[in-house]
Design an enzyme around this catalytic site. Sequence first.
Site, mmCIF file in Angstrom:
data_model
loop_
_atom_site.group_PDB
_atom_site.id
_atom_site.type_symbol
_atom_site.label_atom_id
_atom_site.label_comp_id
_atom_site.label_asym_id
_atom_site.label_seq_id
_atom_site.Cartn_x
_atom_site.Cartn_y
_atom_site.Cartn_z
ATOM 1 N N PHE A 181 0.865 -1.186 0.000
ATOM 2 C CA PHE A 181 0.000 0.000 0.000
ATOM 3 C C PHE A 181 0.899 1.231 0.000
ATOM 4 O O PHE A 181 1.680 1.438 0.920
ATOM 5 C CB PHE A 181 -0.940 0.060 1.210
ATOM 6 C CG PHE A 181 -1.812 1.293 1.153
ATOM 7 C CD1 PHE A 181 -2.990 1.297 0.415
ATOM 8 C CD2 PHE A 181 -1.417 2.482 1.767
ATOM 9 C CE1 PHE A 181 -3.774 2.451 0.302
ATOM 10 C CE2 PHE A 181 -2.191 3.645 1.658
ATOM 11 C CZ PHE A 181 -3.367 3.612 0.929
ATOM 12 N N ASP A 205 9.452 2.892 1.914
ATOM 13 C CA ASP A 205 8.262 3.675 2.261
ATOM 14 C C ASP A 205 8.013 3.488 3.758
ATOM 15 O O ASP A 205 7.475 2.480 4.199
ATOM 16 C CB ASP A 205 7.049 3.207 1.439
ATOM 17 C CG ASP A 205 5.780 3.994 1.790
ATOM 18 O OD1 ASP A 205 5.779 4.699 2.829
ATOM 19 O OD2 ASP A 205 4.779 3.891 1.051
ATOM 20 N N LYS A 239 2.722 10.954 7.152
ATOM 21 C CA LYS A 239 1.890 10.730 8.345
ATOM 22 C C LYS A 239 2.406 11.469 9.600
ATOM 23 O O LYS A 239 2.172 12.664 9.704
ATOM 24 C CB LYS A 239 1.712 9.228 8.568
ATOM 25 C CG LYS A 239 0.823 8.627 7.456
ATOM 26 C CD LYS A 239 0.167 7.326 7.836
ATOM 27 C CE LYS A 239 -0.934 6.982 6.844
ATOM 28 N NZ LYS A 239 -0.572 6.006 5.826
HETATM 29 C C1 LIG Z 1 -0.752 6.101 4.336
HETATM 30 C C2 LIG Z 1 0.329 5.557 3.496
HETATM 31 C C3 LIG Z 1 0.644 6.146 2.258
HETATM 32 C C4 LIG Z 1 -0.174 7.275 1.645
HETATM 33 O O1 LIG Z 1 -0.185 8.406 2.436
HETATM 34 P P1 LIG Z 1 -1.330 9.525 2.179
HETATM 35 O O2 LIG Z 1 -0.917 10.662 3.051
HETATM 36 O O3 LIG Z 1 -2.629 8.913 2.586
HETATM 37 O O4 LIG Z 1 -1.294 9.861 0.738
HETATM 38 C C5 LIG Z 1 1.715 5.630 1.553
HETATM 39 N N1 LIG Z 1 2.438 4.602 2.025
HETATM 40 C C6 LIG Z 1 2.151 4.009 3.207
HETATM 41 C C7 LIG Z 1 3.005 2.881 3.681
HETATM 42 C C8 LIG Z 1 1.084 4.442 3.974
HETATM 43 O O5 LIG Z 1 0.782 3.837 5.110
#
Ligand SMILES: *Cc1c(COP(=O)(O)O)cnc(C)c1O
Length: 414
Positions: free
Chosen positions: A147, A232, A261
């Site tokens: 994700f 990520d 985040k």
């Molecule tokens: C939440 C998340 C995203 C996307 O972040 P947004 O601020 O919602 O665009 C990307 N990668 C990971 C691992 C995430 O948990």
Amino acid sequence: MTTISTTPPDTSALGLENEHGAHNYHPLPVVAASAEGAWITTDTGERYLDCLAGYSALNFGHRHPALVAAATDQLQRITLTSRAFHHDQLGPFCAELAALAGKDMVLPMNSGAEAVETALKLARKWGHQVKGVTEGRATIVVMDGNFHGRTISIISFSGDAEAHDQYGPYTPGFRSVPYGDVDALSSAIDSDTVAVLIEPIQGEAGVVVPPAGYLHAVRETCTTSNVLMIADEIQSGLGRVGTTFACDREQVAPDVYVLGKALGGGILPLSAVVADADVLGVFTPGTHGSTFGGNPLATAIGRAVVEMLATGEYQARARAMEPILRERLDALTGRGLTGSRVVGLWAGIDLDPALGSGREFCEALMRRGVLAKDTHGSTIRLSPPLMISEEDLAWGLDRLAEALEELRGTVVAD
Ligand SMILES: *Cc1c(COP(=O)(O)O)cnc(C)c1O
């Protein structure tokens, strides 16, 4: 069209949202009105323990005084310049975040998805300019179950039908391999591969921790193949797992960190791509940007976040809570749970599907004053704020055990 309705329109906040907000979410029916620390208070005065913490955007809790102070102070000075002019928060923010990550440079963006997009563009450009891959031929290897956000390019390589389907045509250039399988990764890399994009722990997949030594092997493979390792760490990073970055658990340094985040302190969206100058240096004026990226207000908050992480206090708290969380959840395996995965103050728990869906479990938790969110199917994620007291955590876990008993009782009664 004229409709004759006998019921008056629902003008509550929830009613208005249902009527006028797009239905791209299915929230639990609680309406937050205020919050402090680990607790949310609704518009009708009920209190709930927040065990989602904005998917880890609220690692420091709601309205942490140091973060609110940084934001309030900056609000009185300057909030936005665009990147057309300099401002006095951007340089210090970049330097401080780069130091935290052990890298040279930072490129700030807003949302997580934007930072991932930035990293993908970076990898393609680096591949062309530095590695010498023919333009238009670059491939990026990604992981099954990933994700990374919601943009067209990112969902192009999502295996989640809900996230992916009906949004074609899709962006080409991605290859997906099983998470945790080093051989599959090596086989997917060829001379046109420019990067491997990986979550060191897969959050949305249900807090999936790869086998020990895997991240290390990914690092080695990337180094040998001259491919960028992009981690990520949007959800796994910034204290959640008991270290600053989840990659730290295996002493692995990726080439590129993608952060988001919690970087915005739960106040504003703030994301970043962090890397050394030989990588991030491929961006030159005009080749990438964002109107709000790196704005004074967000970066002032980001500096306060980095300062809090630099003390190691929050990482230590997550480490201290890990055994408590693990012990309590392990005791529930076979008693409503089929298993759980705990890392730091983060858990993916698998409800016995015979007892109901993850959603139903979250509703049972909600009735007991605990807010959590199913990731998919019968899997629920727990990610309370890192500042949660041991007492509150224990209270939440008691409610969780009760909710499980309730669901088990319903099944037995049938
Ligand atoms: C939440 C998340 C995203 C996307 O972040 P947004 O601020 O919602 O665009 C990307 N990668 C990971 C691992 C995430 O948990």
